[in-house]
Design a protein around this motif. Sequence first.
Motif, PDB file in Angstrom:
ATOM      1  N   MET A 351      17.536 -20.247   8.024  1.00  0.00           N
ATOM      2  CA  MET A 351      17.416 -21.533   8.714  1.00  0.00           C
ATOM      3  C   MET A 351      17.697 -22.725   7.807  1.00  0.00           C
ATOM      4  SD  MET A 351      14.126 -20.969  11.175  1.00  0.00           S
ATOM      5  CE  MET A 351      13.922 -19.489  12.157  1.00  0.00           C
ATOM      6  N   GLY A 352      17.806 -22.488   6.508  1.00  0.00           N
ATOM      7  CA  GLY A 352      18.181 -23.558   5.599  1.00  0.00           C
ATOM      8  C   GLY A 352      17.060 -24.468   5.159  1.00  0.00           C
ATOM      9  N   VAL A 353      15.822 -24.226   5.622  1.00  0.00           N
ATOM     10  CA  VAL A 353      14.716 -25.098   5.236  1.00  0.00           C
ATOM     11  C   VAL A 353      14.196 -24.709   3.857  1.00  0.00           C
ATOM     12  CG1 VAL A 353      14.041 -25.482   7.626  1.00  0.00           C
ATOM     13  CG2 VAL A 353      12.982 -23.620   6.350  1.00  0.00           C
ATOM     14  N   LYS A 354      13.434 -25.600   3.241  1.00  0.00           N
ATOM     15  CA  LYS A 354      12.887 -25.382   1.913  1.00  0.00           C
ATOM     16  C   LYS A 354      11.375 -25.275   2.006  1.00  0.00           C
ATOM     17  CE  LYS A 354      12.406 -25.484  -2.625  1.00  0.00           C
ATOM     18  NZ  LYS A 354      12.705 -24.303  -3.441  1.00  0.00           N
ATOM     19  N   VAL A 355      10.818 -24.128   1.611  1.00  0.00           N
ATOM     20  CA  VAL A 355       9.369 -23.931   1.604  1.00  0.00           C
ATOM     21  C   VAL A 355       8.789 -24.588   0.358  1.00  0.00           C
ATOM     22  CG1 VAL A 355       7.480 -22.253   1.539  1.00  0.00           C
ATOM     23  CG2 VAL A 355       9.521 -21.783   2.925  1.00  0.00           C
ATOM     24  N   VAL A 356       7.951 -25.608   0.557  1.00  0.00           N
ATOM     25  CA  VAL A 356       7.372 -26.338  -0.579  1.00  0.00           C
ATOM     26  C   VAL A 356       5.918 -25.970  -0.823  1.00  0.00           C
ATOM     27  CG1 VAL A 356       8.962 -28.273  -0.386  1.00  0.00           C
ATOM     28  CG2 VAL A 356       6.813 -28.316   0.905  1.00  0.00           C
ATOM     29  N   SER A 357       5.298 -25.265   0.137  1.00  0.00           N
ATOM     30  CA  SER A 357       3.907 -24.861  -0.060  1.00  0.00           C
ATOM     31  C   SER A 357       3.585 -23.670   0.822  1.00  0.00           C
ATOM     32  CB  SER A 357       2.952 -26.014   0.267  1.00  0.00           C
ATOM     33  OG  SER A 357       1.596 -25.611   0.119  1.00  0.00           O
ATOM     34  N   VAL A 358       2.765 -22.773   0.307  1.00  0.00           N
ATOM     35  CA  VAL A 358       2.230 -21.661   1.090  1.00  0.00           C
ATOM     36  C   VAL A 358       0.715 -21.666   0.925  1.00  0.00           C
ATOM     37  CG1 VAL A 358       4.282 -20.194   0.987  1.00  0.00           C
ATOM     38  CG2 VAL A 358       2.571 -20.027  -0.826  1.00  0.00           C
ATOM     39  N   TYR A 359       0.026 -21.257   1.982  1.00  0.00           N
ATOM     40  CA  TYR A 359      -1.415 -21.082   1.825  1.00  0.00           C
ATOM     41  C   TYR A 359      -1.916 -20.040   2.789  1.00  0.00           C
ATOM     42  CZ  TYR A 359      -3.657 -23.947   5.674  1.00  0.00           C
ATOM     43  OH  TYR A 359      -4.138 -24.466   6.840  1.00  0.00           O
ATOM     44  N   THR A 360      -3.092 -19.531   2.540  1.00  0.00           N
ATOM     45  CA  THR A 360      -3.736 -18.611   3.457  1.00  0.00           C
ATOM     46  C   THR A 360      -5.238 -18.799   3.367  1.00  0.00           C
ATOM     47  OG1 THR A 360      -4.073 -16.287   4.060  1.00  0.00           O
ATOM     48  CG2 THR A 360      -3.714 -16.753   1.733  1.00  0.00           C
ATOM     49  N   LYS A 361      -5.897 -18.687   4.505  1.00  0.00           N
ATOM     50  CA  LYS A 361      -7.349 -18.849   4.539  1.00  0.00           C
ATOM     51  C   LYS A 361      -8.079 -17.516   4.384  1.00  0.00           C
ATOM     52  CE  LYS A 361      -7.380 -23.043   7.349  1.00  0.00           C
ATOM     53  NZ  LYS A 361      -7.826 -23.881   6.231  1.00  0.00           N
ATOM     54  N   PHE A 362      -7.418 -16.421   4.761  1.00  0.00           N
ATOM     55  CA  PHE A 362      -8.110 -15.138   4.712  1.00  0.00           C
ATOM     56  C   PHE A 362      -7.267 -14.016   4.114  1.00  0.00           C
ATOM     57  CE2 PHE A 362      -6.007 -15.505   8.816  1.00  0.00           C
ATOM     58  CZ  PHE A 362      -5.323 -14.314   8.915  1.00  0.00           C
ATOM     59  N   GLY A 363      -6.059 -14.347   3.654  1.00  0.00           N
ATOM     60  CA  GLY A 363      -5.202 -13.316   3.086  1.00  0.00           C
ATOM     61  C   GLY A 363      -5.741 -12.758   1.781  1.00  0.00           C
ATOM     62  N   HIS A 364      -5.257 -11.577   1.426  1.00  0.00           N
ATOM     63  CA  HIS A 364      -5.664 -10.921   0.189  1.00  0.00           C
ATOM     64  C   HIS A 364      -4.678 -11.265  -0.928  1.00  0.00           C
ATOM     65  CE1 HIS A 364      -8.281  -7.643   2.291  1.00  0.00           C
ATOM     66  NE2 HIS A 364      -8.243  -8.758   2.991  1.00  0.00           N
TER      67      HIS A 364
END
Length: 528
Positions: A351-364
């Motif tokens: 899609m050509g977008v740029k991921v600038v942040s990732v987060y998770t509230k319950f992921g391992h």
Amino acid sequence: MPHHLFECSQVIPERKEHAVIKGKGEDLTSCLPKGYLNTIPGSISERGCAYCGAKHVIGTPMKDVIHISHGPVGCTYDTWQTKRYISDNDNFQLKYTFATDVKEKHIVFGAEKQLKQNILEAFKAFPHIKRMTIYQTCATALIGDDIEAIAQEVMEELPDTDIFICNSPGFAGPSQSGGHHKINIAWINQKVGTLEPKITSDYVINYVGEYNIQGDQEVMTDYFKRMGIQVLSTFTGNGSYDDLRGMHRAHLNVLECARSAEYICDELRERYGIPRLDIDGFGFKALSDSLRKIGLFFGIEDRAEQIIAEETARWKPELDWYKARLQGKKVCLWPGGSKLWHWAHAIEEEMGVKVVSVYTKFGHQGDMEKGISRCGEGTLAIDDPNELEGLEALEMLKPDVIFTGKRPGEMAKKVNVPYLNAHAYHNGPWKGFEGWVRFARDIYNAIYSPIHQLSLLDISQDEIPGDQGFVTRRMMSDRNLPEDLRHSTELREYTGKYDSVSDLRKKTYPDFPSSNTGPSAEAEAVAD
């Protein structure tokens, strides 16, 4: 170690180890935040509890079941109707929620009598439903009500009923992920193997970790049926209670959400010898590879290739159209566990977008490992953020859009950042080839929405044109205009030449491919 301590969390220095910024040349050993730990006191987490993970995520998508929470009414209300787990039985599981409404007197004197009365009332009110799941909550776990004994009494009195017990009080894990594990193991211990299913194909699968969000499952099961594969059960979107009792007869477990449902797959492999195959229904490449893997397992690769060729030819031109217009847009990817890594690389590549942040509230830790490994330099990764940290991250990163849940999404809208609902979707389904184009369309509409552009105006200072329609950012951008209209000083003169939006789009984008999804359009250009 590239830890990041938010200004708002200076008084909670422990939070520093839960956020990192991926630097140049750093590997996972130096840029992995701590995760799946108890919430730090004072940080005001937005996590769900273990009870929520069991009932809301795994249990409730079962369609032909009375889902009753044994506890205060607030517990069941908090886990009702916030996700679009649709079903083909008129959405019974979405329309109704049940609770024993435990109050102070029950805490003092016990609530077993109340539980039995409520079970009988529920079966009487809905005589066509013969299956029930009872979820334990913190309150009834602490007073020690014997839910199993009550359920057994009811099944003896009503022999045509069957009841499943899920002991997953809120305190059973550090987050809702603890509840995923509890209900997975409870189901295989109590119910798998208690009913023999009808086998109608030489290729039989359980589709696991699929919750039919806005019809996701229907898209995927259509591919399987076109390959001649019988879907024995779906754990648990649009899933039937009795079908799921027969999971032990499948030839293969096809796993979609590894965060919420890998536990039952691993147990089915251990107890019944059923192999596990992880797939991904998001993105053209990932989905194509997944269908090929399933085809390879059963020796029907040619059927998979035929589907891939047909669907790619039909939908790839539209995806490319959106990619050209989303190129370089900044995205905060703030979903649940598995979407963190299902989407991170795919949305950038396709899609050509740029991921600038990732987060998770319950992921391992494993979710963060896979997510961060698929992100580029400078990405901010956060475990269990709170509202203030989210606002600070938005101010720092200035994304064009975020993918997240309703609570942080509504918060982002207050600071003029549009959001897409990563948990329940805006206009899904988003799985499958067509679904991936639909996802791109929703991103496009979120970023270029005329209403969003209007929200950026300061009505105390900015002049608001009242005599003409709104023009979107795409239409105002020189690089998106035809060559002969670039650097036009008066775009509105151009838009006035055409009688309709469709005429305008045809002139501006003669190359736009026609299909069912279209850019929902054409709300995109001018509103007369």
